[in-house]
Motif scaffolding. Structure first.
Motif, PDB file in Angstrom:
ATOM      1  N   HIS A   1      15.900 -31.299   7.373  1.00 48.13           N
ATOM      2  CA  HIS A   1      17.210 -31.195   8.024  1.00 48.13           C
ATOM      3  C   HIS A   1      17.654 -31.867   8.946  1.00 48.13           C
ATOM      4  O   HIS A   1      16.728 -32.301   9.885  1.00 48.13           O
ATOM      5  N   HIS A   2      18.783 -32.513   8.991  1.00 53.54           N
ATOM      6  CA  HIS A   2      19.241 -33.578   9.897  1.00 53.54           C
ATOM      7  C   HIS A   2      20.671 -32.840  10.484  1.00 53.54           C
ATOM      8  O   HIS A   2      21.509 -32.891   9.680  1.00 53.54           O
ATOM      9  N   ILE A   3      20.754 -32.277  11.638  1.00 53.79           N
ATOM     10  CA  ILE A   3      21.663 -31.700  12.184  1.00 53.79           C
ATOM     11  C   ILE A   3      22.416 -32.645  13.118  1.00 53.79           C
ATOM     12  O   ILE A   3      22.033 -33.394  14.067  1.00 53.79           O
ATOM     13  N   VAL A   4      23.860 -32.788  13.055  1.00 54.84           N
ATOM     14  CA  VAL A   4      24.655 -33.550  13.767  1.00 54.84           C
ATOM     15  C   VAL A   4      25.544 -32.407  14.501  1.00 54.84           C
ATOM     16  O   VAL A   4      26.312 -31.968  13.713  1.00 54.84           O
ATOM     17  N   ALA A   5      25.287 -32.373  15.847  1.00 51.04           N
ATOM     18  CA  ALA A   5      26.039 -31.382  16.419  1.00 51.04           C
ATOM     19  C   ALA A   5      27.309 -32.055  17.352  1.00 51.04           C
ATOM     20  O   ALA A   5      26.954 -32.820  18.420  1.00 51.04           O
ATOM     21  N   ILE A   6      28.423 -31.477  16.942  1.00 50.39           N
ATOM     22  CA  ILE A   6      29.761 -32.368  17.420  1.00 50.39           C
ATOM     23  C   ILE A   6      30.389 -31.244  18.448  1.00 50.39           C
ATOM     24  O   ILE A   6      30.976 -31.741  19.494  1.00 50.39           O
ATOM     25  N   GLY A   7      30.459 -30.094  18.337  1.00 44.72           N
ATOM     26  CA  GLY A   7      30.967 -29.069  18.912  1.00 44.72           C
ATOM     27  C   GLY A   7      31.000 -29.026  20.527  1.00 44.72           C
ATOM     28  O   GLY A   7      32.014 -28.830  21.352  1.00 44.72           O
ATOM     29  N   ALA A   8      29.794 -29.137  21.092  1.00 44.63           N
ATOM     30  CA  ALA A   8      29.435 -28.886  22.394  1.00 44.63           C
ATOM     31  C   ALA A   8      29.845 -30.016  23.458  1.00 44.63           C
ATOM     32  O   ALA A   8      29.074 -30.761  23.821  1.00 44.63           O
ATOM     33  N   ASP A   9      31.071 -30.198  23.530  1.00 44.79           N
ATOM     34  CA  ASP A   9      31.544 -31.328  24.466  1.00 44.79           C
ATOM     35  C   ASP A   9      32.062 -30.708  25.903  1.00 44.79           C
ATOM     36  O   ASP A   9      32.603 -31.512  26.707  1.00 44.79           O
ATOM     37  N   SER A  10      31.580 -29.606  26.086  1.00 44.73           N
ATOM     38  CA  SER A  10      32.050 -28.765  27.529  1.00 44.73           C
ATOM     39  C   SER A  10      30.942 -27.781  28.036  1.00 44.73           C
ATOM     40  O   SER A  10      30.304 -27.398  26.961  1.00 44.73           O
TER      41      SER A  10
ATOM     42  N   THR B   1      20.612 -38.408  21.434  1.00 42.29           N
ATOM     43  CA  THR B   1      21.707 -37.940  22.454  1.00 42.29           C
ATOM     44  C   THR B   1      22.591 -39.269  22.499  1.00 42.29           C
ATOM     45  O   THR B   1      22.135 -40.236  22.650  1.00 42.29           O
ATOM     46  N   ASP B   2      23.757 -39.004  22.530  1.00 40.20           N
ATOM     47  CA  ASP B   2      24.660 -40.172  22.621  1.00 40.20           C
ATOM     48  C   ASP B   2      24.834 -40.661  24.057  1.00 40.20           C
ATOM     49  O   ASP B   2      24.838 -41.891  24.272  1.00 40.20           O
ATOM     50  N   ASP B   3      24.402 -39.675  25.122  1.00 38.07           N
ATOM     51  CA  ASP B   3      24.122 -40.066  26.530  1.00 38.07           C
ATOM     52  C   ASP B   3      23.278 -39.098  27.293  1.00 38.07           C
ATOM     53  O   ASP B   3      23.301 -37.830  27.209  1.00 38.07           O
ATOM     54  N   HIS B   4      22.209 -39.438  27.728  1.00 38.48           N
ATOM     55  CA  HIS B   4      21.081 -38.664  28.186  1.00 38.48           C
ATOM     56  C   HIS B   4      21.849 -37.673  29.169  1.00 38.48           C
ATOM     57  O   HIS B   4      21.580 -36.297  29.067  1.00 38.48           O
ATOM     58  N   ASP B   5      22.680 -38.129  30.109  1.00 34.38           N
ATOM     59  CA  ASP B   5      23.128 -37.371  31.299  1.00 34.38           C
ATOM     60  C   ASP B   5      24.074 -36.366  30.731  1.00 34.38           C
ATOM     61  O   ASP B   5      23.978 -35.126  31.185  1.00 34.38           O
ATOM     62  N   GLN B   6      25.123 -36.716  29.832  1.00 31.88           N
ATOM     63  CA  GLN B   6      26.018 -35.914  29.522  1.00 31.88           C
ATOM     64  C   GLN B   6      25.488 -34.774  28.587  1.00 31.88           C
ATOM     65  O   GLN B   6      25.898 -33.705  28.612  1.00 31.88           O
TER      66      GLN B   6
ATOM     67  N   PRO C   1      11.517 -37.960   4.959  1.00 34.13           N
ATOM     68  CA  PRO C   1      12.250 -36.872   4.275  1.00 34.13           C
ATOM     69  C   PRO C   1      11.890 -35.250   4.783  1.00 34.13           C
ATOM     70  O   PRO C   1      12.633 -34.552   4.398  1.00 34.13           O
ATOM     71  N   ASP C   2      10.584 -35.258   5.624  1.00 30.92           N
ATOM     72  CA  ASP C   2      10.414 -34.006   6.028  1.00 30.92           C
ATOM     73  C   ASP C   2      10.566 -33.633   7.421  1.00 30.92           C
ATOM     74  O   ASP C   2      10.222 -32.767   7.927  1.00 30.92           O
ATOM     75  N   SER C   3      11.110 -34.676   8.139  1.00 33.60           N
ATOM     76  CA  SER C   3      11.224 -34.633   9.779  1.00 33.60           C
ATOM     77  C   SER C   3      12.824 -33.691   9.960  1.00 33.60           C
ATOM     78  O   SER C   3      13.346 -33.628   9.040  1.00 33.60           O
ATOM     79  N   VAL C   4      12.659 -32.907  10.874  1.00 38.55           N
ATOM     80  CA  VAL C   4      13.786 -32.306  11.385  1.00 38.55           C
ATOM     81  C   VAL C   4      14.229 -33.105  12.494  1.00 38.55           C
ATOM     82  O   VAL C   4      13.366 -33.453  13.488  1.00 38.55           O
ATOM     83  N   SER C   5      15.597 -33.332  12.493  1.00 40.44           N
ATOM     84  CA  SER C   5      16.075 -34.136  13.670  1.00 40.44           C
ATOM     85  C   SER C   5      17.610 -33.517  14.073  1.00 40.44           C
ATOM     86  O   SER C   5      18.120 -32.947  13.274  1.00 40.44           O
ATOM     87  N   VAL C   6      17.720 -33.692  15.386  1.00 37.96           N
ATOM     88  CA  VAL C   6      19.228 -33.273  15.708  1.00 37.96           C
ATOM     89  C   VAL C   6      19.767 -34.563  16.375  1.00 37.96           C
ATOM     90  O   VAL C   6      19.151 -35.330  17.263  1.00 37.96           O
ATOM     91  N   VAL C   7      21.107 -34.718  16.213  1.00 36.28           N
ATOM     92  CA  VAL C   7      22.100 -35.575  16.907  1.00 36.28           C
ATOM     93  C   VAL C   7      22.929 -34.892  17.613  1.00 36.28           C
ATOM     94  O   VAL C   7      23.741 -34.278  17.248  1.00 36.28           O
ATOM     95  N   ASP C   8      23.014 -35.208  19.043  1.00 33.72           N
ATOM     96  CA  ASP C   8      23.802 -34.324  20.091  1.00 33.72           C
ATOM     97  C   ASP C   8      24.724 -35.367  20.344  1.00 33.72           C
ATOM     98  O   ASP C   8      24.654 -36.066  21.111  1.00 33.72           O
ATOM     99  N   LEU C   9      26.212 -35.015  19.825  1.00 37.66           N
ATOM    100  CA  LEU C   9      27.021 -35.947  20.240  1.00 37.66           C
ATOM    101  C   LEU C   9      28.242 -35.231  21.099  1.00 37.66           C
ATOM    102  O   LEU C   9      28.826 -34.315  20.729  1.00 37.66           O
ATOM    103  N   THR C  10      28.438 -35.649  22.386  1.00 38.04           N
ATOM    104  CA  THR C  10      29.055 -34.896  23.495  1.00 38.04           C
ATOM    105  C   THR C  10      30.609 -36.021  23.544  1.00 38.04           C
ATOM    106  O   THR C  10      31.330 -35.246  24.131  1.00 38.04           O
ATOM    107  N   GLY C  11      30.751 -37.176  23.160  1.00 38.23           N
ATOM    108  CA  GLY C  11      31.702 -37.934  22.974  1.00 38.23           C
ATOM    109  C   GLY C  11      31.761 -38.681  24.398  1.00 38.23           C
ATOM    110  O   GLY C  11      31.490 -38.105  25.615  1.00 38.23           O
ATOM    111  N   LEU C  12      31.698 -39.928  24.133  1.00 38.87           N
ATOM    112  CA  LEU C  12      31.564 -40.891  25.251  1.00 38.87           C
ATOM    113  C   LEU C  12      32.853 -41.886  25.592  1.00 38.87           C
ATOM    114  O   LEU C  12      33.372 -42.161  24.448  1.00 38.87           O
ATOM    115  N   GLY C  13      32.899 -41.986  26.872  1.00 38.80           N
ATOM    116  CA  GLY C  13      33.980 -43.095  27.306  1.00 38.80           C
ATOM    117  C   GLY C  13      33.918 -44.381  26.385  1.00 38.80           C
ATOM    118  O   GLY C  13      34.884 -45.203  25.994  1.00 38.80           O
TER     119      GLY C  13
END
Lengths: 333, 333
Positions: free
Chosen positions: B227-236, B255-260, B298-310
């Motif tokens: 599973h490769h999860i792309v999470a877009i919703g959590a922007d606040s 992460t798109d930005d570590h601090d954010q 093909p067997d790894s689990v991954s998450v991409v956390d996108l909070t949206g960047l300037g």
């Protein structure tokens, strides 16, 4: 979204008492927790040598009592004058709090920021002259440290709001100080230039600093009982006009916003230098709401640290936007 | 300052490969420290019961290599659709880095934010399909959690950028899920709705979440190897789509930005829940710059956390503003 150029609203800003009333209300609302002010955005621009050549502030404010909120952009690019361009620029966005839609773009070229800052300086200066219900009595001698656009505005707005018996100007450039003094004709019965900051301090009750200085211009030994200092310049980290010991000498320190002044105002410099503690400030907005409770005496030393608030931007944008909306309703009763 | 309505640049946004290239470059520039992104401003709007009814984000970005910087305003007012108004709105200001003067107002009505977010989702989704020099190979089954405007855009942009063999949609409203699935005709050979999030997960390799959820929609037991999860919703702050344990299961977190992401992304929820440590993320921008170094199997689990960047806003604003400037030069060679 309505695009509103400065010429459509510059006349509103000429009514200094109305602007000062609006900005005063903005400070009081902020002090009473009626406005929400997120931490401002600050962008710094440096030349290849790493020297600061410009900055951009984005300040935002919302109020539960208004159907709109505002986003203010103000820039200052210090070398612009060499190319004949104004140093300051900017705009204000008025946005609907109901739908999030942009309602108006006030193309103020930075003028609203300049004017709301001048209004704040006038309110701060008037604290020494016994203000009761918005009316100012008493006279004082004013010293202006700085010769730029904001220094001139401060002199004019304080002169319009208070009774100044004498106005002294000092700047690093004697030539610019003399030019500013000449341009201020009529702002006070006596207008002159000082040869040094010490001389300016010796000749003034109220000392207003409006420079982009990054090292202190006023030393602790320049300060004597009765001095009321209004510091406008430190609006970004790194800027500083007062020696931190002056904060230690002060009987009363007022901040426009505790957190913001702690972060990048003169107040923060004093706290970090260890001469005052981080709870030693009073709220400027609360003092405006209760002029009768003003503890200043003819012998007290006081500092007003003004870093500039989104609440001021919202106040002046509301004034302007309210006029524009009223004017655009035909046969408005 | 040029006022540029959406109709003057919407055609530019239809060139999905060009937009994706620009946004990819924006992420890479950010990962290489070429852009300065101050902490964004976030304003929240609540109804009388204290429930969130809208938000406004102000994101800013400057780059040493561009003669301009940008200030992006995006609003989302969730009840607008009940009045027939779009939920999202906004605009982008392009400002001179040389003089601080406003150069252009892109009246995008929030469209640039939607599109740069969709482009980011497409880039993140493509990480599982062997991207080499921008070309995508391999197919995968895509699951979209959410039925709003952004969920639909994500499906279309991922479909345009990647080879999707099957597209599954899930939403809290079965009716809205079916309407979205119907509107996506052509985006994949097979398009269907899932009866539950678990069912969607079981049928998808890539799971993209694009909801305003404030409690987790996906549970840890839904996640399986590959599973490769792309999470877009959590922007606040307060928004959350994934159960924090999923972060603990993940072999790789981008992460798109570590601090954010630490502040208000899924990554931060995982860190605060104690299931991962605050140094366990990889840079999404660096992964885009080095697709050959992509460690996903093909067997790894991954998450991409996108909070949206300037940086994304600057990238897409540059693309648009560059086109407008080029078009406004007569006989541009």
């Amino acid at each position: 979204m309505e695009i509103i150029p400065l010429e459509r609203f510059s006349h509103i800003l000429e009514d200094k008492p109305a602007v000062i009333r609006a900005v005063r209300q903005g400070f009081m609302d902020h002090a009473q927790g009626k406005t929400v002010l997120p931490a401002p955005v600050q962008m710094l621009f440096r030349n290849k040598e790493g020297e600061l050549r410009g900055d951009c502030h984005v300040k935002t404010a919302q109020s539960g009592t208004l159907p709109f909120f505002c986003i203010k952009v103000a820039t200052g690019f210090y070398n612009n004058s060499a190319s004949g361009l104004p140093v300051n620029n900017g705009l204000v966005l008025v946005m609907s709090s109901q739908t999030g839609a942009p309602l108006a773009l006030l193309q103020d070229d930075g003028h609203l920021t300049s004017v709301r800052t001048a209004a704040a300086g006038a309110l701060a200066a008037s604290m020494v002259s016994g203000v009761v219900s918005g009316m100012v009595s008493g006279t004082f001698r004013l010293g202006i440290v700085g010769t730029g656009h904001q220094a001139g505005l401060q002199a004019r707005w304080i002169s319009a709001h208070c009774n100044i018996s004498e106005l002294t100007v000092w700047g690093r450039s004697q030539q610019k100080a003399e030019a500013l003094a000449a341009s201020l004709k009529g702002a006070a019965p006596v207008i002159k230039c000082a040869g040094s900051v010490s001389e300016l301090c010796a000749q003034s009750r109220v000392i207003l600093t409006a420079t982009p200085a990054t090292t202190p211009l006023i030393a602790a030994q320049d300060i004597r009982p009765g001095h009321h200092i209004v510091a406008i310049g430190a609006d970004s980290p790194g800027k500083q006009e007062l020696h931190p010991e002056i904060l230690g000498l002060a009987d009363f320190i007022y901040t426009d916003d505790h957190d913001q002044c702690l972060h990048h105002g003169e107040f923060g410099h004093g706290v970090r230098a260890g001469v005052i503690n981080a709870q030693s400030d009073l709220s400027f907005g609360k003092s405006l709401a209760d002029p009768a409770g003003n503890p200043l005496t003819p012998d007290s030393v006081s500092v007003v640290d003004l870093t500039g608030l989104g609440a001021q931007d919202l106040a002046i944008a509301s004034l302007v936007y309210g006029h524009i909306c009223a004017a655009s309703i035909p046969n408005n009763p």
